[in-house]
Design an enzyme around this catalytic site. Structure first.
Site, PDB file in Angstrom:
ATOM      1  N   ASP A   1       0.860  -1.183   0.000  1.00 31.24           N
ATOM      2  CA  ASP A   1       0.000   0.000   0.000  1.00 31.24           C
ATOM      3  C   ASP A   1       0.897   1.234   0.000  1.00 31.24           C
ATOM      4  O   ASP A   1       2.050   1.170   0.437  1.00 31.24           O
ATOM      5  CB  ASP A   1      -0.868   0.041   1.265  1.00 31.24           C
ATOM      6  CG  ASP A   1      -2.017  -0.960   1.222  1.00 31.24           C
ATOM      7  OD1 ASP A   1      -2.348  -1.466   0.136  1.00 31.24           O
ATOM      8  OD2 ASP A   1      -2.591  -1.230   2.296  1.00 31.24           O
TER       9      ASP A   1
ATOM     10  N   ARG B   1      -0.816  -0.871  -8.657  1.00 33.14           N
ATOM     11  CA  ARG B   1      -2.216  -0.545  -8.357  1.00 33.14           C
ATOM     12  C   ARG B   1      -2.357   0.985  -8.390  1.00 33.14           C
ATOM     13  O   ARG B   1      -1.757   1.686  -7.582  1.00 33.14           O
ATOM     14  CB  ARG B   1      -2.584  -1.060  -6.973  1.00 33.14           C
ATOM     15  CG  ARG B   1      -3.995  -0.601  -6.540  1.00 33.14           C
ATOM     16  CD  ARG B   1      -4.188  -0.699  -5.038  1.00 33.14           C
ATOM     17  NE  ARG B   1      -4.076  -2.059  -4.576  1.00 33.14           N
ATOM     18  CZ  ARG B   1      -3.673  -2.387  -3.347  1.00 33.14           C
ATOM     19  NH1 ARG B   1      -3.355  -1.461  -2.472  1.00 33.14           N
ATOM     20  NH2 ARG B   1      -3.576  -3.641  -2.989  1.00 33.14           N
TER      21      ARG B   1
HETATM   22  P1  FDA Z   1     -14.159   8.440  -5.549  1.00 34.62           P
HETATM   23  O1  FDA Z   1     -14.261   8.096  -4.101  1.00 34.62           O
HETATM   24  O2  FDA Z   1     -13.558   9.750  -5.932  1.00 34.62           O
HETATM   25  O3  FDA Z   1     -15.587   8.302  -6.177  1.00 34.62           O
HETATM   26  C1  FDA Z   1     -15.780   8.603  -7.552  1.00 34.62           C
HETATM   27  C2  FDA Z   1     -17.114   8.091  -7.988  1.00 34.62           C
HETATM   28  O4  FDA Z   1     -17.177   6.662  -7.795  1.00 34.62           O
HETATM   29  C3  FDA Z   1     -18.284   8.639  -7.196  1.00 34.62           C
HETATM   30  O5  FDA Z   1     -18.651   9.915  -7.654  1.00 34.62           O
HETATM   31  C4  FDA Z   1     -19.335   7.571  -7.464  1.00 34.62           C
HETATM   32  O6  FDA Z   1     -19.862   7.725  -8.751  1.00 34.62           O
HETATM   33  C5  FDA Z   1     -18.521   6.296  -7.439  1.00 34.62           C
HETATM   34  N1  FDA Z   1     -18.521   5.704  -6.095  1.00 34.62           N
HETATM   35  C6  FDA Z   1     -17.548   5.776  -5.174  1.00 34.62           C
HETATM   36  N2  FDA Z   1     -17.922   5.129  -4.050  1.00 34.62           N
HETATM   37  C7  FDA Z   1     -19.179   4.677  -4.276  1.00 34.62           C
HETATM   38  C8  FDA Z   1     -20.122   3.949  -3.501  1.00 34.62           C
HETATM   39  N3  FDA Z   1     -19.866   3.596  -2.231  1.00 34.62           N
HETATM   40  N4  FDA Z   1     -21.309   3.650  -4.063  1.00 34.62           N
HETATM   41  C9  FDA Z   1     -21.594   4.037  -5.321  1.00 34.62           C
HETATM   42  N5  FDA Z   1     -20.740   4.734  -6.102  1.00 34.62           N
HETATM   43  C10 FDA Z   1     -19.559   5.050  -5.586  1.00 34.62           C
HETATM   44  N6  FDA Z   1      -5.278   4.934  -1.296  1.00 34.62           N
HETATM   45  C11 FDA Z   1      -4.010   5.216  -0.931  1.00 34.62           C
HETATM   46  O7  FDA Z   1      -3.679   6.382  -0.702  1.00 34.62           O
HETATM   47  N7  FDA Z   1      -3.104   4.192  -0.787  1.00 34.62           N
HETATM   48  C12 FDA Z   1      -3.412   2.900  -1.053  1.00 34.62           C
HETATM   49  O8  FDA Z   1      -2.554   2.029  -0.925  1.00 34.62           O
HETATM   50  C13 FDA Z   1      -4.733   2.608  -1.457  1.00 34.62           C
HETATM   51  N8  FDA Z   1      -5.128   1.321  -1.716  1.00 34.62           N
HETATM   52  C14 FDA Z   1      -6.358   1.110  -2.297  1.00 34.62           C
HETATM   53  C15 FDA Z   1      -6.687  -0.165  -2.742  1.00 34.62           C
HETATM   54  C16 FDA Z   1      -7.859  -0.377  -3.449  1.00 34.62           C
HETATM   55  C17 FDA Z   1      -8.185  -1.730  -3.960  1.00 34.62           C
HETATM   56  C18 FDA Z   1      -8.741   0.729  -3.681  1.00 34.62           C
HETATM   57  C19 FDA Z   1      -9.996   0.546  -4.457  1.00 34.62           C
HETATM   58  C20 FDA Z   1      -8.453   1.964  -3.178  1.00 34.62           C
HETATM   59  C21 FDA Z   1      -7.271   2.161  -2.477  1.00 34.62           C
HETATM   60  N9  FDA Z   1      -6.943   3.421  -1.982  1.00 34.62           N
HETATM   61  C22 FDA Z   1      -5.656   3.666  -1.578  1.00 34.62           C
HETATM   62  C23 FDA Z   1      -8.004   4.474  -1.835  1.00 34.62           C
HETATM   63  C24 FDA Z   1      -8.013   5.425  -3.015  1.00 34.62           C
HETATM   64  O9  FDA Z   1      -6.884   6.252  -3.008  1.00 34.62           O
HETATM   65  C25 FDA Z   1      -9.266   6.295  -2.982  1.00 34.62           C
HETATM   66  O10 FDA Z   1      -9.253   7.090  -1.827  1.00 34.62           O
HETATM   67  C26 FDA Z   1     -10.558   5.529  -3.010  1.00 34.62           C
HETATM   68  O11 FDA Z   1     -10.495   4.438  -3.869  1.00 34.62           O
HETATM   69  C27 FDA Z   1     -11.695   6.445  -3.474  1.00 34.62           C
HETATM   70  O12 FDA Z   1     -11.477   6.884  -4.794  1.00 34.62           O
HETATM   71  P2  FDA Z   1     -12.284   6.296  -6.046  1.00 34.62           P
HETATM   72  O13 FDA Z   1     -11.334   6.253  -7.200  1.00 34.62           O
HETATM   73  O14 FDA Z   1     -12.864   4.994  -5.701  1.00 34.62           O
HETATM   74  O15 FDA Z   1     -13.366   7.340  -6.413  1.00 34.62           O
END
Ligand code: FDA
Length: 310
Positions: free
Chosen positions: A136, A186
């Site tokens: 991570d 990732r």
């Molecule tokens: P974001 O949270 O910006 O959401 C964008 C859109 O996605 C929303 O507008 C909505 O449309 C949809 N969406 C999101 N959540 C939803 C829900 N619950 N229900 C419906 N729609 C939803 N960070 C880090 O700093 N270090 C790390 O090592 C990791 N590791 C990691 C592993 C994995 C497998 C994941 C998926 C994420 C991480 N992260 C992470 C976290 C990452 O940096 C980030 O904070 C989160 O994934 C949230 O960003 P998203 O890209 O998911 O979109």
């Protein structure tokens, strides 16, 4: 509401807020949405269910910022126990474990050497059992150290993966040395409260940076792992994969346990590899508050539950 992310992350660092959140009786029910269990047995149960639905898994033993060598050793022991359980239950093949270096000693004085030693122990056990490891990525002061540890681990196991945060200005430069053959990366937006000097603050800019990074990864020779729940970014990843001649097995999606589960299953039906990040353990506070901060709906759900019980 994206604007609330930074204040929520800043607030959650306060001991008082931590006290209120961890003591509120309702918190447990909300935590359960994101964390399937406190024990390794509960984690393994949930993995069995996910694997039965065609999903892959990445296990994270919760904990970060460990402040003594004994705590770091306890984290290593927890991962070794997990790998033994997965082996005994015939669930280890193809599994991934996610490791935070701050949970294995990185934050101690001379912590990088200790974290490398501890990570080596986890990597050796994981690969011997048929699993993989991804590091991570934590807040920006730790990144150079994490990348040095990654490169040292890759001497023995070239496919140890790493999370890279699109929100950081340095990311396209970091990716240049991470897109070689077999390199597992990732790509995530980034979950930490980073200053303007190192990271994009605007969600549209983060998204654009994410798209540039997907292109860089898809154009490279490594194995991109698209870690996002964002429907637009998922769609763009599929398009860019096809533009660069990648088939479904040449990259994967990764999503967090409990977030967009229907989308996880839809992507599997489309033939994609989807890995669910499954955190487990008692030390859930940091992980939980990052989830509250990144999505207003998660926060509202929590506040509503809190209000209805008080
Ligand atoms: P974001 O949270 O910006 O959401 C964008 C859109 O996605 C929303 O507008 C909505 O449309 C949809 N969406 C999101 N959540 C939803 C829900 N619950 N229900 C419906 N729609 C939803 N960070 C880090 O700093 N270090 C790390 O090592 C990791 N590791 C990691 C592993 C994995 C497998 C994941 C998926 C994420 C991480 N992260 C992470 C976290 C990452 O940096 C980030 O904070 C989160 O994934 C949230 O960003 P998203 O890209 O998911 O979109």
């Amino acid at each position: 509401m994206y604007l609330l992310r930074k204040p929520i992350l800043a607030l959650s660092a306060s001991d008082k807020v931590r006290d209120v959140i961890t003591r509120a009786p309702v918190t447990r029910a909300v935590v359960d949405r994101f964390i399937p269990g406190a024990t390794v047995a509960q984690a393994v149960d949930s993995i069995r269910g996910l694997r039965g639905e065609g999903l892959q898994v990445s296990l994270d033993y919760l904990g970060e910022g460990v402040t003594d060598a004994a705590g770091a050793a306890a984290t290593v022991a927890a991962y070794l126990e997990l790998l033994q359980m997965l082996t005994a239950q015939h669930l280890v093949a193809g599994a991934e474990v996610s490791v935070k270096l701050s949970a294995v000693g990185q934050a101690l004085p001379d912590g990088e050497a200790l974290a490398l030693d501890n990570a080596r122990t986890i990597v050796a056990a994981a690969y011997a059992a048929g699993a993989r490891v991804t590091l991570d990525m934590e807040d920006h002061p730790t990144i150079d150290s994490t990348l040095r540890v990654l490169h040292a681990l890759r001497v023995d196991q070239p496919d140890v993966g790493v999370a890279i945060q699109a929100m950081l200005h340095r990311t396209s430069h970091d990716l240049e040395s991470l897109v070689g053959p077999g390199s597992r990366v990732r790509l995530v937006k980034g979950a930490y409260n980073e200053p303007v000097s190192v990271a994009h603050q605007d969600s549209a800019e983060v998204d654009l940076a994410y798209v540039r990074a997907i292109r860089q990864l898809m154009a490279g020779e490594g194995y991109p792992m698209i870690g996002s729940h964002d429907p637009r970014l998922v769609e763009i990843a599929v398009e860019l994969a096809s533009e660069y001649g990648r088939k479904a097995g040449d990259f994967e999606f990764q999503m967090l346990f409990g977030i967009r589960p229907d989308e996880q299953r839809r992507l599997v039906r489309e033939g994609h590899t989807v890995r669910v990040y499954v955190p487990y353990g008692e030390d859930w506070y940091g992980y939980f508050t990052r989830r509250l901060a990144e999505r207003p709906a998660n926060l509202l759900f929590f506040l509503r539950s809190l209000a209805s019980r008080t």
